[in-house]
Design a protein around this motif. Sequence first.
Motif, PDB file in Angstrom:
ATOM      1  N   CYS A 220      37.538  37.642  34.736  1.00 21.24           N
ATOM      2  CA  CYS A 220      38.186  37.766  36.052  1.00 21.24           C
ATOM      3  C   CYS A 220      38.754  36.423  36.516  1.00 21.24           C
ATOM      4  O   CYS A 220      39.887  36.361  37.006  1.00 21.24           O
ATOM      5  CB  CYS A 220      37.195  38.301  37.079  1.00 21.24           C
ATOM      6  SG  CYS A 220      36.743  40.025  36.829  1.00 21.24           S
TER       7      CYS A 220
ATOM      8  N   TYR B 204      33.245  48.759  30.797  1.00 18.33           N
ATOM      9  CA  TYR B 204      33.859  48.092  31.947  1.00 18.33           C
ATOM     10  C   TYR B 204      33.214  46.733  32.237  1.00 18.33           C
ATOM     11  O   TYR B 204      33.907  45.713  32.345  1.00 18.33           O
ATOM     12  CB  TYR B 204      33.785  48.991  33.179  1.00 18.33           C
ATOM     13  CG  TYR B 204      34.347  48.357  34.435  1.00 18.33           C
ATOM     14  CD1 TYR B 204      35.708  48.095  34.545  1.00 18.33           C
ATOM     15  CD2 TYR B 204      33.521  48.021  35.505  1.00 18.33           C
ATOM     16  CE1 TYR B 204      36.251  47.516  35.678  1.00 18.33           C
ATOM     17  CE2 TYR B 204      34.044  47.447  36.650  1.00 18.33           C
ATOM     18  CZ  TYR B 204      35.398  47.201  36.739  1.00 18.33           C
ATOM     19  OH  TYR B 204      35.914  46.619  37.860  1.00 18.33           O
TER      20      TYR B 204
ATOM     21  N   ASP C 143      42.375  46.325  35.816  1.00 17.86           N
ATOM     22  CA  ASP C 143      40.983  46.571  36.211  1.00 17.86           C
ATOM     23  C   ASP C 143      40.726  48.061  36.379  1.00 17.86           C
ATOM     24  O   ASP C 143      39.714  48.595  35.915  1.00 17.86           O
ATOM     25  CB  ASP C 143      40.678  45.832  37.508  1.00 17.86           C
ATOM     26  CG  ASP C 143      39.330  46.193  38.086  1.00 17.86           C
ATOM     27  OD1 ASP C 143      38.311  45.745  37.538  1.00 17.86           O
ATOM     28  OD2 ASP C 143      39.290  46.957  39.076  1.00 17.86           O
TER      29      ASP C 143
ATOM     30  N   MET D  55      35.360  43.388  31.852  1.00 12.68           N
ATOM     31  CA  MET D  55      35.710  42.730  33.116  1.00 12.68           C
ATOM     32  C   MET D  55      34.545  41.895  33.640  1.00 12.68           C
ATOM     33  O   MET D  55      34.082  42.072  34.772  1.00 12.68           O
ATOM     34  CB  MET D  55      36.129  43.779  34.156  1.00 12.68           C
ATOM     35  CG  MET D  55      37.344  44.605  33.766  1.00 12.68           C
ATOM     36  SD  MET D  55      38.814  43.592  33.463  1.00 12.68           S
ATOM     37  CE  MET D  55      39.132  42.971  35.111  1.00 12.68           C
TER      38      MET D  55
ATOM     39  N   PRO E 136      34.552  43.459  40.049  1.00 10.81           N
ATOM     40  CA  PRO E 136      35.871  42.863  39.767  1.00 10.81           C
ATOM     41  C   PRO E 136      36.978  43.384  40.678  1.00 10.81           C
ATOM     42  O   PRO E 136      37.867  42.620  41.062  1.00 10.81           O
ATOM     43  CB  PRO E 136      36.123  43.258  38.307  1.00 10.81           C
ATOM     44  CG  PRO E 136      34.759  43.375  37.721  1.00 10.81           C
ATOM     45  CD  PRO E 136      33.913  43.942  38.810  1.00 10.81           C
ATOM     46  N   MET E 137      36.933  44.672  41.020  1.00 16.13           N
ATOM     47  CA  MET E 137      37.975  45.251  41.857  1.00 16.13           C
ATOM     48  C   MET E 137      38.066  44.522  43.197  1.00 16.13           C
ATOM     49  O   MET E 137      39.158  44.189  43.676  1.00 16.13           O
ATOM     50  CB  MET E 137      37.718  46.745  42.101  1.00 16.13           C
ATOM     51  CG  MET E 137      38.794  47.411  42.959  1.00 16.13           C
ATOM     52  SD  MET E 137      38.537  49.179  43.179  1.00 16.13           S
ATOM     53  CE  MET E 137      37.211  49.196  44.375  1.00 16.13           C
TER      54      MET E 137
END
Length: 316
Positions: free
Chosen positions: A139, A130, A119, A134, A56-57
């Motif tokens: 997202c 996490y 995030d 996410m 996701p980052m």
Amino acid sequence: MTQSNNVTEFLLMGLTQDRNGQKVLFVMFLLMYILTMVGNLLIVVTVIASPSLDSPMYFFLVSLSLMDALFSTAISPKLIIDLLYDKKTISFPVCMGQLFVEHFFGGVEVFLLVMMAYDRYVAICKPLHYLAIMNQQICILLLLVAWAGALAHSVVQFVFVYTLPFCGPNVIDHFICDMYPLLELACTDTYFIGLTVVANSGAICMVIFILLLISYAIILNSLKTHSKEGRRKALSTCSSHMTVVVLFFVPCIFMYVRPLSNFPVDKFMTVFYTVITPMLNPLIYTLRNSEMKSSMEKIWCEKFKDRIKMSLYKTG
């Protein structure tokens, strides 16, 4: 264009009237625009081509890089071309379009920085949950929320200015069409609209900036329970995010958290968050991110080696 308008185009004063200064600025801004596009598109290609960056980052980082490229494209080409001419004009429809696009892409960036902070909060403060929190659907939903929020913001700005009567003068002491310079040219009292700008753009920038500072303070406080290596990696990522947040929000707060007024320093502040910050973002995220650097080296070194092998094969 509304029927009460006599103005069909605006005359931009630009950054400077000095011809030699304009030539220097032309070269400088052209190089900056090229670096902005290359840097941000390099991040996009690297993340898409690297299976190890499927998180996701990096999904949000790609989105931010695309917004930086589009945001810069909405401003820089016109600025660069105008530096070649003594008379810098922009038609009323194009001016309104630039105003809308500028606030739309800028708004998406603001909300994306919030998503990226969330995030990091989940990744560091709730690591076991996490991937569940996410997930891909969340997202995409957050990205759609960012676009919707930015659209609502830019539509409000656009409607306020588009419905104003412009009957002359038509000289904008700026290099782009923005809210405050345009409000000063309107043939009506714009005090109330000026307050709505503060309530819209100013409040968004100020409130979100404070929330981001609080969120990163919570994240940093939670790092006490992490290992030394975990703290180092988290601090590296969070410091990159915070640097980008400060570079973007501080000039925006200066520009919009104040009553209707224009200052000579406004041009520099606008250059900072519309031209300089989109150029610096790729450097900030790549230089302080070991995963990104190693992925870039792997991808582009392999491509370079393949090119050499192909050349040797053809010559042999």
